[in-house]
Design a protein around this motif. Sequence first.
Motif, PDB file in Angstrom:
ATOM      1  N   UNK A   1       0.855  -1.179   0.000  1.00 14.15           N
ATOM      2  CA  UNK A   1       0.000   0.000   0.000  1.00 14.15           C
ATOM      3  C   UNK A   1       0.894   1.233   0.000  1.00 14.15           C
ATOM      4  N   UNK A   2       0.627   2.143  -0.904  1.00 14.36           N
ATOM      5  CA  UNK A   2       1.429   3.348  -1.033  1.00 14.36           C
ATOM      6  C   UNK A   2       0.795   4.451  -0.178  1.00 14.36           C
ATOM      7  N   UNK A   3       1.631   5.070   0.637  1.00 13.21           N
ATOM      8  CA  UNK A   3       1.172   6.187   1.478  1.00 13.21           C
ATOM      9  C   UNK A   3       1.700   7.474   0.855  1.00 13.21           C
ATOM     10  N   UNK A   4       0.780   8.376   0.587  1.00  9.89           N
ATOM     11  CA  UNK A   4       1.166   9.645  -0.045  1.00  9.89           C
ATOM     12  C   UNK A   4       1.355  10.724   1.001  1.00  9.89           C
ATOM     13  N   UNK A   5       1.888  11.851   0.546  1.00  9.45           N
ATOM     14  CA  UNK A   5       2.047  12.999   1.439  1.00  9.45           C
ATOM     15  C   UNK A   5       0.692  13.478   1.942  1.00  9.45           C
ATOM     16  N   UNK A   6      -0.313  13.397   1.101  1.00 10.56           N
ATOM     17  CA  UNK A   6      -1.661  13.813   1.498  1.00 10.56           C
ATOM     18  C   UNK A   6      -2.196  12.920   2.611  1.00 10.56           C
ATOM     19  N   UNK A   7      -1.911  11.619   2.532  1.00 10.29           N
ATOM     20  CA  UNK A   7      -2.321  10.687   3.583  1.00 10.29           C
ATOM     21  C   UNK A   7      -1.653  11.051   4.913  1.00 10.29           C
ATOM     22  N   UNK A   8      -0.363  11.342   4.844  1.00 10.12           N
ATOM     23  CA  UNK A   8       0.366  11.728   6.056  1.00 10.12           C
ATOM     24  C   UNK A   8      -0.148  13.052   6.624  1.00 10.12           C
ATOM     25  N   UNK A   9      -0.458  13.996   5.757  1.00  8.27           N
ATOM     26  CA  UNK A   9      -0.999  15.287   6.192  1.00  8.27           C
ATOM     27  C   UNK A   9      -2.349  15.088   6.875  1.00  8.27           C
ATOM     28  N   UNK A  10      -3.219  14.258   6.310  1.00  7.38           N
ATOM     29  CA  UNK A  10      -4.520  13.988   6.912  1.00  7.38           C
ATOM     30  C   UNK A  10      -4.360  13.304   8.267  1.00  7.38           C
ATOM     31  N   UNK A  11      -3.419  12.360   8.348  1.00  6.40           N
ATOM     32  CA  UNK A  11      -3.150  11.679   9.617  1.00  6.40           C
ATOM     33  C   UNK A  11      -2.646  12.669  10.668  1.00  6.40           C
ATOM     34  N   UNK A  12      -1.753  13.569  10.260  1.00  5.69           N
ATOM     35  CA  UNK A  12      -1.205  14.571  11.181  1.00  5.69           C
ATOM     36  C   UNK A  12      -2.314  15.466  11.727  1.00  5.69           C
ATOM     37  N   UNK A  13      -3.194  15.918  10.842  1.00 10.57           N
ATOM     38  CA  UNK A  13      -4.285  16.792  11.277  1.00 10.57           C
ATOM     39  C   UNK A  13      -5.237  16.072  12.223  1.00 10.57           C
ATOM     40  N   UNK A  14      -5.513  14.824  11.926  1.00 12.20           N
ATOM     41  CA  UNK A  14      -6.386  14.039  12.802  1.00 12.20           C
ATOM     42  C   UNK A  14      -5.724  13.827  14.165  1.00 12.20           C
ATOM     43  N   UNK A  15      -4.447  13.522  14.169  1.00  9.31           N
ATOM     44  CA  UNK A  15      -3.712  13.308  15.414  1.00  9.31           C
ATOM     45  C   UNK A  15      -3.661  14.589  16.244  1.00  9.31           C
ATOM     46  N   UNK A  16      -3.386  15.715  15.605  1.00  7.89           N
ATOM     47  CA  UNK A  16      -3.366  16.992  16.322  1.00  7.89           C
ATOM     48  C   UNK A  16      -4.739  17.327  16.901  1.00  7.89           C
ATOM     49  N   UNK A  17      -5.790  17.057  16.153  1.00 13.65           N
ATOM     50  CA  UNK A  17      -7.144  17.292  16.647  1.00 13.65           C
ATOM     51  C   UNK A  17      -7.457  16.434  17.859  1.00 13.65           C
ATOM     52  N   UNK A  18      -7.055  15.178  17.822  1.00 12.74           N
ATOM     53  CA  UNK A  18      -7.277  14.286  18.958  1.00 12.74           C
ATOM     54  C   UNK A  18      -6.501  14.746  20.188  1.00 12.74           C
ATOM     55  N   UNK A  19      -5.277  15.177  20.009  1.00 12.52           N
ATOM     56  CA  UNK A  19      -4.456  15.658  21.124  1.00 12.52           C
ATOM     57  C   UNK A  19      -5.071  16.924  21.723  1.00 12.52           C
ATOM     58  N   UNK A  20      -5.504  17.851  20.878  1.00 15.41           N
ATOM     59  CA  UNK A  20      -6.138  19.077  21.375  1.00 15.41           C
ATOM     60  C   UNK A  20      -7.408  18.752  22.164  1.00 15.41           C
ATOM     61  N   UNK A  21      -8.169  17.795  21.692  1.00 16.96           N
ATOM     62  CA  UNK A  21      -9.394  17.404  22.385  1.00 16.96           C
ATOM     63  C   UNK A  21      -9.069  16.821  23.762  1.00 16.96           C
ATOM     64  N   UNK A  22      -8.046  15.985  23.839  1.00 21.15           N
ATOM     65  CA  UNK A  22      -7.654  15.404  25.117  1.00 21.15           C
ATOM     66  C   UNK A  22      -7.160  16.465  26.083  1.00 21.15           C
ATOM     67  N   UNK A  23      -6.349  17.388  25.590  1.00 22.71           N
ATOM     68  CA  UNK A  23      -5.848  18.461  26.448  1.00 22.71           C
ATOM     69  C   UNK A  23      -6.976  19.388  26.875  1.00 22.71           C
ATOM     70  N   UNK A  24      -7.903  19.649  25.995  1.00 20.64           N
ATOM     71  CA  UNK A  24      -9.038  20.511  26.306  1.00 20.64           C
ATOM     72  C   UNK A  24      -9.920  19.915  27.385  1.00 20.64           C
ATOM     73  N   UNK A  25     -10.101  18.606  27.381  1.00 18.23           N
ATOM     74  CA  UNK A  25     -10.907  17.949  28.395  1.00 18.23           C
ATOM     75  C   UNK A  25     -10.287  18.103  29.764  1.00 18.23           C
ATOM     76  N   UNK A  26      -8.986  18.063  29.854  1.00 17.81           N
ATOM     77  CA  UNK A  26      -8.312  18.201  31.148  1.00 17.81           C
ATOM     78  C   UNK A  26      -8.458  19.605  31.706  1.00 17.81           C
TER      79      UNK A  26
END
Length: 90
Positions: free
Chosen positions: A4-29
């Motif tokens: 399976x080929x992973x593109x830069x766009x895939x990595x960018x989408x993963x990064x944005x999703x990961x950052x959103x999840x981290x912000x949500x966790x920090x916001x809950x605290x």
Amino acid sequence: MSVEVITKEDLQAFRLQLLGDIKQLLGEKTEVAKEWLKGTEVRKMLKVSHGTLQNLRIAGKLCYSKIGGTYYYRYKEIIGMLESGMEGVS
């Protein structure tokens, strides 16, 4: 075995999703309120002066505990006062 080929766009989408999840966790605290607040925190929350906070204590409109020279107020009581419209605050 499949490749399976992973593109830069895939990595960018993963990064944005990961950052959103981290912000949500920090916001809950940060949303967890302390049970007791110091006078300075209450003044900022209510946007009142030191004298007004003192008048609320003297009038018995706001219960407190004093330890040493520091006044502490219950967060739930502050919220209750805000919900009741802070009647009598001048």
